[in-house]
Motif scaffolding. Structure first.
Motif, mmCIF file in Angstrom:
data_model
loop_
_atom_site.group_PDB
_atom_site.id
_atom_site.type_symbol
_atom_site.label_atom_id
_atom_site.label_comp_id
_atom_site.label_asym_id
_atom_site.label_seq_id
_atom_site.Cartn_x
_atom_site.Cartn_y
_atom_site.Cartn_z
ATOM 1 N N VAL A 1 -20.004 2.140 5.054
ATOM 2 C CA VAL A 1 -18.861 1.592 4.463
ATOM 3 C C VAL A 1 -18.010 2.902 4.343
ATOM 4 C CG1 VAL A 1 -17.470 0.641 2.666
ATOM 5 C CG2 VAL A 1 -19.953 -0.261 3.394
ATOM 6 N N GLN A 2 -16.962 2.805 4.956
ATOM 7 C CA GLN A 2 -15.741 3.938 5.026
ATOM 8 C C GLN A 2 -14.482 3.145 4.586
ATOM 9 O OE1 GLN A 2 -15.609 6.421 8.643
ATOM 10 N NE2 GLN A 2 -16.053 7.871 7.193
ATOM 11 N N LEU A 3 -13.498 3.946 3.628
ATOM 12 C CA LEU A 3 -12.333 3.367 3.322
ATOM 13 C C LEU A 3 -11.452 4.872 3.669
ATOM 14 C CD1 LEU A 3 -12.543 1.387 -0.035
ATOM 15 C CD2 LEU A 3 -12.482 0.602 2.353
ATOM 16 N N GLN A 4 -10.568 4.847 4.530
ATOM 17 C CA GLN A 4 -9.933 5.910 4.942
ATOM 18 C C GLN A 4 -8.433 5.745 4.464
ATOM 19 O OE1 GLN A 4 -11.191 6.261 9.177
ATOM 20 N NE2 GLN A 4 -11.617 8.371 8.496
ATOM 21 N N ALA A 5 -7.834 6.531 3.456
ATOM 22 C CA ALA A 5 -6.578 6.178 2.817
ATOM 23 C C ALA A 5 -5.807 7.699 3.489
ATOM 24 C CB ALA A 5 -6.579 6.319 1.381
ATOM 25 N N PHE A 6 -4.443 7.224 3.496
ATOM 26 C CA PHE A 6 -3.920 8.407 4.237
ATOM 27 C C PHE A 6 -2.222 7.858 3.828
ATOM 28 C CE2 PHE A 6 -2.515 6.139 8.012
ATOM 29 C CZ PHE A 6 -3.872 5.280 8.162
ATOM 30 N N GLY A 7 -1.226 8.893 4.078
ATOM 31 C CA GLY A 7 0.184 8.483 3.727
ATOM 32 C C GLY A 7 0.743 9.196 2.604
ATOM 33 N N GLY A 8 -0.119 9.728 1.866
ATOM 34 C CA GLY A 8 0.563 10.751 0.759
ATOM 35 C C GLY A 8 1.323 11.530 1.119
ATOM 36 N N GLY A 9 1.886 12.505 0.141
ATOM 37 C CA GLY A 9 2.821 13.549 0.482
ATOM 38 C C GLY A 9 3.853 13.971 -0.735
ATOM 39 N N LEU A 10 4.772 14.813 -0.320
ATOM 40 C CA LEU A 10 5.535 15.116 -1.366
ATOM 41 C C LEU A 10 7.055 14.403 -0.967
ATOM 42 C CD1 LEU A 10 6.725 17.223 -3.474
ATOM 43 C CD2 LEU A 10 7.223 18.632 -1.811
ATOM 44 N N VAL A 11 7.461 13.790 -2.250
ATOM 45 C CA VAL A 11 8.812 13.158 -1.896
ATOM 46 C C VAL A 11 9.526 13.273 -3.222
ATOM 47 C CG1 VAL A 11 7.747 10.901 -3.088
ATOM 48 C CG2 VAL A 11 9.883 10.822 -1.434
ATOM 49 N N GLN A 12 11.132 13.187 -3.111
ATOM 50 C CA GLN A 12 11.854 13.384 -4.269
ATOM 51 C C GLN A 12 11.867 12.074 -4.978
ATOM 52 O OE1 GLN A 12 15.729 14.928 -2.629
ATOM 53 N NE2 GLN A 12 14.912 16.986 -3.309
ATOM 54 N N ALA A 13 12.329 12.270 -6.304
ATOM 55 C CA ALA A 13 12.263 11.033 -7.181
ATOM 56 C C ALA A 13 13.353 10.076 -6.618
ATOM 57 C CB ALA A 13 12.733 11.380 -8.373
ATOM 58 N N GLY A 14 13.055 8.934 -6.565
ATOM 59 C CA GLY A 14 13.815 7.947 -5.903
ATOM 60 C C GLY A 14 13.514 7.482 -4.274
ATOM 61 N N ALA B 1 -10.445 0.278 6.553
ATOM 62 C CA ALA B 1 -11.893 -0.192 6.180
ATOM 63 C C ALA B 1 -12.853 -0.196 7.440
ATOM 64 C CB ALA B 1 -12.130 -1.347 5.158
ATOM 65 N N SER B 2 -13.910 0.141 7.378
ATOM 66 C CA SER B 2 -14.869 -0.229 8.319
ATOM 67 C C SER B 2 -16.278 -0.340 7.648
ATOM 68 C CB SER B 2 -15.074 0.912 9.318
ATOM 69 O OG SER B 2 -15.375 2.326 8.641
ATOM 70 N N GLY B 3 -17.201 -1.023 8.233
ATOM 71 C CA GLY B 3 -18.493 -1.453 7.410
ATOM 72 C C GLY B 3 -18.689 -2.536 6.696
ATOM 73 N N ILE B 4 -17.393 -3.096 6.458
ATOM 74 C CA ILE B 4 -17.494 -4.283 5.683
ATOM 75 C C ILE B 4 -16.827 -5.466 6.115
ATOM 76 C CG2 ILE B 4 -17.504 -2.853 3.313
ATOM 77 C CD1 ILE B 4 -14.598 -3.615 3.238
ATOM 78 N N ILE B 5 -17.194 -6.717 5.605
ATOM 79 C CA ILE B 5 -16.531 -7.945 6.171
ATOM 80 C C ILE B 5 -15.379 -8.089 5.329
ATOM 81 C CG2 ILE B 5 -16.493 -10.486 6.408
ATOM 82 C CD1 ILE B 5 -19.757 -10.274 6.530
ATOM 83 N N PHE B 6 -14.444 -7.332 5.856
ATOM 84 C CA PHE B 6 -13.097 -7.148 5.035
ATOM 85 C C PHE B 6 -12.411 -8.304 4.235
ATOM 86 C CE2 PHE B 6 -9.538 -4.348 4.176
ATOM 87 C CZ PHE B 6 -8.318 -5.053 4.107
ATOM 88 N N SER B 7 -12.354 -9.560 5.016
ATOM 89 C CA SER B 7 -11.885 -10.570 4.427
ATOM 90 C C SER B 7 -12.459 -10.991 3.057
ATOM 91 C CB SER B 7 -11.709 -11.678 5.326
ATOM 92 O OG SER B 7 -12.913 -11.958 5.791
ATOM 93 N N MET B 8 -13.517 -10.731 3.038
ATOM 94 C CA MET B 8 -14.193 -11.221 1.652
ATOM 95 C C MET B 8 -14.043 -10.189 0.404
ATOM 96 S SD MET B 8 -18.045 -12.075 3.507
ATOM 97 C CE MET B 8 -18.695 -12.707 1.535
ATOM 98 N N TYR B 9 -13.491 -9.262 0.784
ATOM 99 C CA TYR B 9 -13.260 -8.203 -0.497
ATOM 100 C C TYR B 9 -11.857 -8.369 -0.953
ATOM 101 C CZ TYR B 9 -17.542 -5.612 0.829
ATOM 102 O OH TYR B 9 -18.676 -5.057 0.813
#
Length: 118
Positions: free
Chosen positions: A1-14, A23-31
């Motif tokens: 099972v893998q959950l790959q998260a991305f998209g973070g970074g540095l941003v100014q307030a506002g 996800a991989s390795g799971i029946i996603f719709s059941m979770y």
């Protein structure tokens, strides 16, 4: 099972960021899929959760600013974060929970850092 998260970074307030988790390795719709965060020196807390029946819930601190969405065929969940505040600075984790299984199956992604500058 893998959950790959991305998209973070540095941003100014506002500003805005969109986190993604695939996800991989799971029946996603059941979770149930969720996003949690952990700020320095604090406990991990729920940010948003998307249930199997299509309902969602949010932490009070992010209501009206963050939106969770999912696409079952793509096995993906997103967190759209708008009007970011310095208090939103944290490592954000993707979570997959099969609550009705005994014992529950609970998986975590590796986390993606969001830093909001004032």
């Amino acid at each position: 099972v893998q959950l790959q998260a991305f998209g973070g970074g540095l941003v100014q307030a506002g500003g805005s960021l969109r986190l993604s988790c695939v996800a991989s390795g799971i029946i996603f719709s059941m979770y149930e899929m969720g996003w949690y965060r952990q700020a320095p020196g604090k406990q991990r807390e729920l940010v948003a959760r998307y249930f199997r029946d299509g309902t969602t819930n949010y932490a009070d601190s992010v209501k009206g600013r963050f939106t969770i969405s999912r696409d079952n065929p793509k096995m993906a969940v997103w967190l759209q974060m708008n009007s970011l505040e310095p208090e939103d600075t944290a490592v954000y984790y993707c979570n997959a929970l099969l609550s009705f299984h005994s014992p529950p199956r609970n998986y975590w992604g590796q986390g993606t850092l969001v830093t909001v500058s004032s």
